[in-house]
Every structure is written in C-alpha cells, then in structure tokens.
Design a protein around this motif. Structure first.
Motif, PDB file in Angstrom:
ATOM      1  N   LEU A   1       0.868  -1.337  -0.002  1.00  0.00           N
ATOM      2  CA  LEU A   1      -0.104  -0.022   0.172  1.00  0.00           C
ATOM      3  C   LEU A   1       0.964   1.202  -0.073  1.00  0.00           C
ATOM      4  CD1 LEU A   1      -2.625  -0.944   2.693  1.00  0.00           C
ATOM      5  CD2 LEU A   1      -2.667  -1.270   0.211  1.00  0.00           C
ATOM      6  N   ALA A   2       0.286   2.371  -0.499  1.00  0.00           N
ATOM      7  CA  ALA A   2       1.050   3.639  -0.640  1.00  0.00           C
ATOM      8  C   ALA A   2       0.334   4.678   0.330  1.00  0.00           C
ATOM      9  CB  ALA A   2       1.031   3.953  -1.953  1.00  0.00           C
ATOM     10  N   HIS A   3       1.136   5.501   1.224  1.00  0.00           N
ATOM     11  CA  HIS A   3       0.688   6.423   2.088  1.00  0.00           C
ATOM     12  C   HIS A   3       0.423   7.726   1.274  1.00  0.00           C
ATOM     13  CE1 HIS A   3       0.353   9.551   5.145  1.00  0.00           C
ATOM     14  NE2 HIS A   3      -0.430   8.627   5.808  1.00  0.00           N
ATOM     15  N   MET A   4      -0.878   8.293   1.104  1.00  0.00           N
ATOM     16  CA  MET A   4      -1.166   9.439   0.412  1.00  0.00           C
ATOM     17  C   MET A   4      -0.202  10.819   0.989  1.00  0.00           C
ATOM     18  SD  MET A   4      -5.065   9.189  -0.468  1.00  0.00           S
ATOM     19  CE  MET A   4      -5.882   8.476   1.120  1.00  0.00           C
TER      20      MET A   4
ATOM     21  N   TRP B   1      -2.482  14.468   4.874  1.00  0.00           N
ATOM     22  CA  TRP B   1      -2.316  13.214   5.233  1.00  0.00           C
ATOM     23  C   TRP B   1      -1.049  12.671   6.177  1.00  0.00           C
ATOM     24  CZ3 TRP B   1      -6.581  10.780   3.899  1.00  0.00           C
ATOM     25  CH2 TRP B   1      -7.485  11.239   2.866  1.00  0.00           C
ATOM     26  N   ALA B   2      -0.352  14.008   6.412  1.00  0.00           N
ATOM     27  CA  ALA B   2       0.873  13.541   7.067  1.00  0.00           C
ATOM     28  C   ALA B   2       0.859  12.961   8.357  1.00  0.00           C
ATOM     29  CB  ALA B   2       1.577  14.660   7.232  1.00  0.00           C
ATOM     30  N   ARG B   3       0.153  12.930   9.105  1.00  0.00           N
ATOM     31  CA  ARG B   3      -0.337  12.595  10.623  1.00  0.00           C
ATOM     32  C   ARG B   3      -1.391  11.512  10.704  1.00  0.00           C
ATOM     33  NH1 ARG B   3       1.522  17.746  12.028  1.00  0.00           N
ATOM     34  NH2 ARG B   3       3.450  17.503  12.924  1.00  0.00           N
ATOM     35  N   LYS B   4      -1.885  11.189   9.569  1.00  0.00           N
ATOM     36  CA  LYS B   4      -2.992  10.105   9.460  1.00  0.00           C
ATOM     37  C   LYS B   4      -2.346   8.800   8.824  1.00  0.00           C
ATOM     38  CE  LYS B   4      -6.863  13.443   8.288  1.00  0.00           C
ATOM     39  NZ  LYS B   4      -6.316  14.425   8.936  1.00  0.00           N
ATOM     40  N   ASP B   5      -3.013   7.805   9.831  1.00  0.00           N
ATOM     41  CA  ASP B   5      -2.765   6.533   9.275  1.00  0.00           C
ATOM     42  C   ASP B   5      -4.118   5.478   8.720  1.00  0.00           C
ATOM     43  OD1 ASP B   5      -0.526   4.318   9.119  1.00  0.00           O
ATOM     44  OD2 ASP B   5      -1.848   3.306  10.305  1.00  0.00           O
ATOM     45  N   ALA B   6      -5.058   5.655   9.458  1.00  0.00           N
ATOM     46  CA  ALA B   6      -6.270   5.165   9.144  1.00  0.00           C
ATOM     47  C   ALA B   6      -7.086   5.712   8.003  1.00  0.00           C
ATOM     48  CB  ALA B   6      -7.174   4.770  10.243  1.00  0.00           C
ATOM     49  N   ARG B   7      -7.392   4.971   6.969  1.00  0.00           N
ATOM     50  CA  ARG B   7      -7.897   5.594   5.918  1.00  0.00           C
ATOM     51  C   ARG B   7      -6.994   6.484   4.885  1.00  0.00           C
ATOM     52  NH1 ARG B   7     -10.297   1.444   6.191  1.00  0.00           N
ATOM     53  NH2 ARG B   7     -12.017   1.008   7.298  1.00  0.00           N
ATOM     54  N   ALA B   8      -5.918   6.479   5.355  1.00  0.00           N
ATOM     55  CA  ALA B   8      -4.828   7.340   4.613  1.00  0.00           C
ATOM     56  C   ALA B   8      -3.855   6.828   3.459  1.00  0.00           C
ATOM     57  CB  ALA B   8      -4.120   8.109   5.545  1.00  0.00           C
ATOM     58  N   TRP B   9      -4.067   5.309   3.172  1.00  0.00           N
ATOM     59  CA  TRP B   9      -3.377   4.684   2.395  1.00  0.00           C
ATOM     60  C   TRP B   9      -4.359   4.159   1.164  1.00  0.00           C
ATOM     61  CZ3 TRP B   9       1.609   3.014   3.622  1.00  0.00           C
ATOM     62  CH2 TRP B   9       2.240   3.239   4.865  1.00  0.00           C
ATOM     63  N   THR B  10      -3.482   3.929   0.073  1.00  0.00           N
ATOM     64  CA  THR B  10      -4.233   3.732  -1.104  1.00  0.00           C
ATOM     65  C   THR B  10      -3.506   2.473  -1.771  1.00  0.00           C
ATOM     66  OG1 THR B  10      -4.951   4.708  -3.211  1.00  0.00           O
ATOM     67  CG2 THR B  10      -3.086   5.398  -2.207  1.00  0.00           C
ATOM     68  N   VAL B  11      -3.966   1.916  -2.708  1.00  0.00           N
ATOM     69  CA  VAL B  11      -3.519   1.082  -3.956  1.00  0.00           C
ATOM     70  C   VAL B  11      -2.660   2.145  -4.816  1.00  0.00           C
ATOM     71  CG1 VAL B  11      -3.882  -0.385  -6.051  1.00  0.00           C
ATOM     72  CG2 VAL B  11      -4.902  -0.820  -3.641  1.00  0.00           C
ATOM     73  N   PRO B  12      -1.486   2.059  -5.113  1.00  0.00           N
ATOM     74  CA  PRO B  12      -0.778   2.922  -6.048  1.00  0.00           C
ATOM     75  C   PRO B  12      -1.639   3.006  -7.446  1.00  0.00           C
ATOM     76  CG  PRO B  12       0.713   1.519  -5.210  1.00  0.00           C
ATOM     77  CD  PRO B  12      -0.470   0.944  -4.796  1.00  0.00           C
ATOM     78  N   LYS B  13      -2.162   4.090  -7.661  1.00  0.00           N
ATOM     79  CA  LYS B  13      -3.159   4.301  -8.707  1.00  0.00           C
ATOM     80  C   LYS B  13      -3.273   5.651  -9.432  1.00  0.00           C
ATOM     81  CE  LYS B  13      -6.957   6.016  -5.991  1.00  0.00           C
ATOM     82  NZ  LYS B  13      -6.381   7.149  -6.138  1.00  0.00           N
ATOM     83  N   GLY B  14      -3.947   5.768 -10.374  1.00  0.00           N
ATOM     84  CA  GLY B  14      -4.227   7.292 -11.034  1.00  0.00           C
ATOM     85  C   GLY B  14      -5.195   7.051 -12.011  1.00  0.00           C
ATOM     86  N   LEU B  15      -5.629   8.292 -12.743  1.00  0.00           N
ATOM     87  CA  LEU B  15      -6.559   8.383 -13.786  1.00  0.00           C
ATOM     88  C   LEU B  15      -6.131   7.516 -14.964  1.00  0.00           C
ATOM     89  CD1 LEU B  15      -7.423  11.952 -13.229  1.00  0.00           C
ATOM     90  CD2 LEU B  15      -8.592  10.078 -12.524  1.00  0.00           C
ATOM     91  N   VAL B  16      -7.202   7.039 -15.508  1.00  0.00           N
ATOM     92  CA  VAL B  16      -7.051   6.607 -17.065  1.00  0.00           C
ATOM     93  C   VAL B  16      -7.381   7.327 -17.658  1.00  0.00           C
ATOM     94  CG1 VAL B  16      -8.048   4.612 -18.533  1.00  0.00           C
ATOM     95  CG2 VAL B  16      -7.787   4.159 -15.928  1.00  0.00           C
TER      96      VAL B  16
ATOM     97  N   THR C   1       5.667  21.688  -2.955  1.00  0.00           N
ATOM     98  CA  THR C   1       5.567  20.436  -3.698  1.00  0.00           C
ATOM     99  C   THR C   1       5.898  19.203  -2.866  1.00  0.00           C
ATOM    100  OG1 THR C   1       6.600  21.597  -5.835  1.00  0.00           O
ATOM    101  CG2 THR C   1       6.691  19.043  -5.598  1.00  0.00           C
ATOM    102  N   PHE C   2       4.907  18.234  -3.070  1.00  0.00           N
ATOM    103  CA  PHE C   2       4.734  17.269  -2.151  1.00  0.00           C
ATOM    104  C   PHE C   2       4.763  15.894  -3.221  1.00  0.00           C
ATOM    105  CE2 PHE C   2       2.923  20.556   0.247  1.00  0.00           C
ATOM    106  CZ  PHE C   2       3.474  20.838   1.223  1.00  0.00           C
ATOM    107  N   PRO C   3       5.358  14.972  -2.626  1.00  0.00           N
ATOM    108  CA  PRO C   3       5.034  13.518  -3.461  1.00  0.00           C
ATOM    109  C   PRO C   3       3.450  13.031  -3.344  1.00  0.00           C
ATOM    110  CG  PRO C   3       6.231  13.099  -1.333  1.00  0.00           C
ATOM    111  CD  PRO C   3       6.004  14.646  -1.371  1.00  0.00           C
TER     112      PRO C   3
END
Length: 167
Positions: free
Chosen positions: A21-24, A29-44, A130-132
């Motif tokens: 999983l990837a952390h947003m 999102w910096a101090r969040k853990d629960a519900r702050a992760w994602t499958v690496p994804k993006g727009l089609v 700028t942030f990742p």
C-alpha cells in the motif's frame, strides 16, 4: 461517465500474506494512518486501457515499475463520490520484500521519478510547495490493510481473498 482510475495491488502469499500500500502524500495526510493509504493508482487517460494506466501510475507513484508478472483484475470499485477504481492484482514472490527491487520505501520523496503535486501551503499563504503524491509505501497484512486503506478500496482486499490470493 464516472471518473475512472486504475491501480496495481502487489501481493504475496504464504503464512503471512501481505499487500503493498502507498500512504497519500501532502500535509493533509501527514499525521494520518487509518484510511490514509491507497493502492498505487491514478486516472485512466482517454483512449488508454486500464492495464496500461495501472502500470504507468504504479511507476509514477512509487518510482519503480511493477514486476513484469501477470495481472488479474480484482474488479471495479465505486466510491461514494461516484469515482470508479479498477484494481489489478499482481502476485509477487515473497523474496521481493527487502530486495533491491522492493517498491516499499519509508520516504518516496527521495526516490527519483516519483510524481509530485504542487499546492498552496499553508492555505491562503500565497506560497507554493511540492509534495510527493504518495510519501511512502509499505507491505501490510490483510487485516491491517483493511484498516489503513481508504474505505472505497477495502473491497479490493476482500476480492483478493475471494480469489484465493493472499492465503
């Protein structure tokens, strides 16, 4: 037509199955853990197939290509907002974890090629920063993944398990 994203969920089986999983990224999102992760994804993108989009987005978000292994579509999952996320699974050998090719990282900002977002920060300050897009990636057990993932992606874990993967 709803906004559609595509992503890659790497996983490995064994006595302790895990998913990547990837952390947003960004200050929200910096101090969040629960519900702050994602499958690496993006727009089609228009005219792009979901496999191509998912593989491109994986590389952009974690800075490494997804392993060149078969993909299995877990499904298209609709968020409450109406957005649809198509999740593809790739089973990787457990030996990938900790190897030089492991996409997990405690700090993706240091990995070349990771995509970034530009935004005003702090809000209404007039300054741009700028942030990742995602700031770190980690291997998580399935129960942990269900707690960390944004709610709209939790069914992807259930779909993975239903396919017998991760067991």
């Amino acid at each position: 037509m709803p906004v559609t994203s595509a992503g890659v969920l790497l996983h490995h089986a064994g006595p302790a199955p895990r998913v990547l999983l990837a952390h947003m990224g960004g200050p929200f999102w910096a101090r969040k853990d629960a519900r702050a992760w994602t499958v690496p994804k993006g727009l089609v993108e228009r005219g792009e197939d979901v496999v191509t989009a998912a593989l491109r987005e994986f590389r952009e978000e974690v800075g490494l290509p997804a392993p060149d292994l078969p993909t299995v579509e877990l499904g298209a999952f609709r968020y409450a907002s109406g957005k649809v996320v198509v999740v593809l699974a790739i089973e990787v050998p457990a030996g990938l974890v900790g190897s030089p090719d492991d996409p997990a990282s405690d700090d993706l900002a240091t990995r070349p090629g990771v995509s970034t977002i530009d935004m005003e920060w702090p809000p209404r300050s007039g300054r741009r920063a700028t942030f990742p897009e995602v700031d770190r990636a980690a291997w998580c057990g399935l129960d942990d993944a269900r707690e960390r993932l944004v709610a709209g992606q939790v069914p992807a874990i259930d779909a993975l398990v239903a396919r017998g993967a991760g067991a």
